[in-house]
Design an enzyme around this catalytic site. Structure first.
Site: not given
Ligand code: ADP
Length: 491
Positions: A186, A262, A296, A393
């Site tokens: 995903k 990560e 990061c 961050e």
């Molecule tokens: P960023 O702040 O870099 O967007 P996130 O951790 O929110 O970091 O997002 C990183 C990835 O995790 C993206 O692919 C996002 O769609 C996914 N993501 C965010 N929230 C969830 C969740 N609750 N379950 C699964 N995937 C998630």
């Protein structure tokens, strides 16, 4: 008039808006889509299939089936396909760079760099897949032999972020495929197009259907719930924020999935009095402003010794005055926008709060007017470790510069965070190079260098920055199970 993204490509077939499951390009069951925008203009550049839980489950089941054959192939057969994929990525690098810049905002020069970096993981892991060795273990009984072999862990779920839309995928998918696993990915909803273009090239390279599936979705929670709970998924590999990583680890607990994480960082960059400022300046600029500060391992806290503090600020200010923030389509752009309006607003709020707490703005510090989600290069001084910005961050082009007196104080400041991904320092002193490297509680340390990432080295963090390592000879371990075989009656 702006030229459509697809019309900017040599090969329009690399522009895909459908999800990719079992070698098929698919719409969502309910035909739902979500918009992908160019962060430099705010304009919609694609409408991508918005899949939900049911199609995620279908992708997992397909991956499980496809893997049954794939794991039985020789490592060389798998490597040959990956090597072909690597070549195709390089061959199409200009188109891939344009797609990446359009959805992510980074300059074309940066995107070209990332595509090369991304491809390097496929080649590296194609080779490493051939070096998955086991052990013969001497046992106490002379009629027995002990053997340890390594086998693919099973279906791998991968969830990736938007800041490196290609490389964060290949450093996961490369090792998974090379050792015989299948993947359900995903990608971030902000940057699905780079992922889909990679799948198109994987198919052309001859990767059998069902091994690399891409579930595009705006509903991360629904897709994530299936990826972290389905019993056929044996491992989750995630790059993203620490709060989401912790949540996904908790979700994986009920089926005891292996996880690689990560996560976020709070990288210090320490500049000692004895450092060579001609070396420091380009290093700091790379570590702080690459990808407009959205990595990061971006230098989040620049910690400078008192003796050269003023000169450092003066030289950094002169250097950032030369930056030219703009769209990738503008050849003069040296830096791109932030990923979304919210991201730009968040950076602005962090700066405003620091100022309210007593920081001084040397330059920048004001959210840019639209169109696009730009934030100017900003330098903050008069900071201390009690301020909120010391612990968060920033994820934007904001250089937060602190000062210190002694080596011990610098190390203590650097380690004063729950994060532990990357740290950097500059010194000409040999003893200090060793001692400080050893004292820093970080997974990666750059000494007189900030461009530290490569496919051949282990990337990963200590503490709340994650677990597991990507790249290097260690990068396949997270995709393998170790099986002990005891052979008896050999006397
Ligand atoms: P960023 O702040 O870099 O967007 P996130 O951790 O929110 O970091 O997002 C990183 C990835 O995790 C993206 O692919 C996002 O769609 C996914 N993501 C965010 N929230 C969830 C969740 N609750 N379950 C699964 N995937 C998630």
């Amino acid at each position: 008039m702006t030229v459509q993204l697809v019309d900017q490509l040599n090969d329009p077939k690399l522009f895909r808006q459908q999800a990719y499951i079992n070698g098929q390009w698919l719409d969502a069951d309910n035909n739902d889509t979500f918009a992908v925008t160019d962060p430099a203009t705010g304009k919609i550049i694609a409408n991508v299939a918005n899949l939900g839980a049911a199609q995620t489950v279908a992708a997992i089941e397909v991956a499980d089936q496809a893997m049954r054959q794939w794991r039985l192939q020789s490592a060389k057969t798998r490597a040959d396909i990956l090597e072909c994929w690597h070549q195709l990525i390089l061959h199409n690098s200009e188109d891939l760079a344009i797609i990446m810049s359009a959805e992510q905002g980074k300059t074309l020069a940066e995107s070209r760099g990332e595509i090369g970096y991304s491809a390097s993981f496929i080649k590296w892991f194609a080779e490493e897949g051939k070096r998955v060795y086991g052990d013969v273990i001497p046992l106490a009984q002379s009629d027995r032999r002990g053997i340890a072999i390594k086998q693919p862990i099973g279906v791998v779920a991968a969830i990736t972020p938007w800041n490196f839309p290609s490389a964060m995928i290949t450093r996961k998918v490369g090792p998974a495929l090379s050792v015989g696993c299948a993947v359900v990915l995903k990608p971030a909803a902000e940057t699905p197009l780079s992922a889909l273009a990679l799948a198109e090239l994987a198919e052309r390279a001859g990767l059998p259907a069902g091994l690399f599936n891409i579930v595009t979705s705006e509903d991360a929670v629904a897709v994530g719930a299936e990826l972290t709970s389905h019993p056929l998924v044996k491992k989750l590999t995630f790059t993203g924020s620490t709060p989401v990583g912790k949540l996904l680890m908790a979700q994986c607990a009920s089926t005891v999935k292996r996880t690689s994480m990560e996560l976020g960082g709070n990288a210090p960059i320490i500049v000692f009095d004895d450092a060579d400022l001609d070396l420091v300046l380009p290093g700091v600029i790379n570590a702080k402003f690459r990808n407009s500060g959205q990595t990061c391992i971006s230098a989040n806290r620049i910690i400078v010794q008192e003796g050269i503090y003023q000169e450092f600020i003066a030289r950094l200010s002169m250097a950032v005055a030369e930056f030219n923030f703009g769209a990738y389509t503008d050849k003069g752009s040296s830096h791109g926008p932030l990923i979304t309006a919210t991201a730009a607003k968040n950076v602005d709020e962090k700066v405003k709060r620091a100022v309210a707490e007593g920081a001084t703005v040397v330059c920048g510090g004001q959210l840019s007017e639209g169109p696009g989600y730009f934030y100017p290069a900003t330098i903050l001084v008069d900071l201390n470790s009690d301020m909120a910005i010391f612990q968060e961050e920033i994820f934007g082009p904001v250089a937060a510069v602190y000062s210190f007196k002694t080596e011990q104080q610098a190390v203590d400041m650097a380690n004063d965070t729950p994060f532990g991904l990357a740290a950097y320092f500059y010194t000409e002193n040999m003893r200090r190079s060793w001692k400080v490297s050893e004292a820093l509680e970080y997974g990666m340390v750059g000494v007189n260098e900030t461009a530290i990432s490569a496919e051949v080295v282990p990337f990963g963090g200590f503490k709340e920055s994650g677990q597991g390592r990507e790249g290097s000879k260690y990068g396949v371990d997270d995709y393998l199970e170790i099986k002990y075989i005891c052979m008896g009656n050999i006397g």
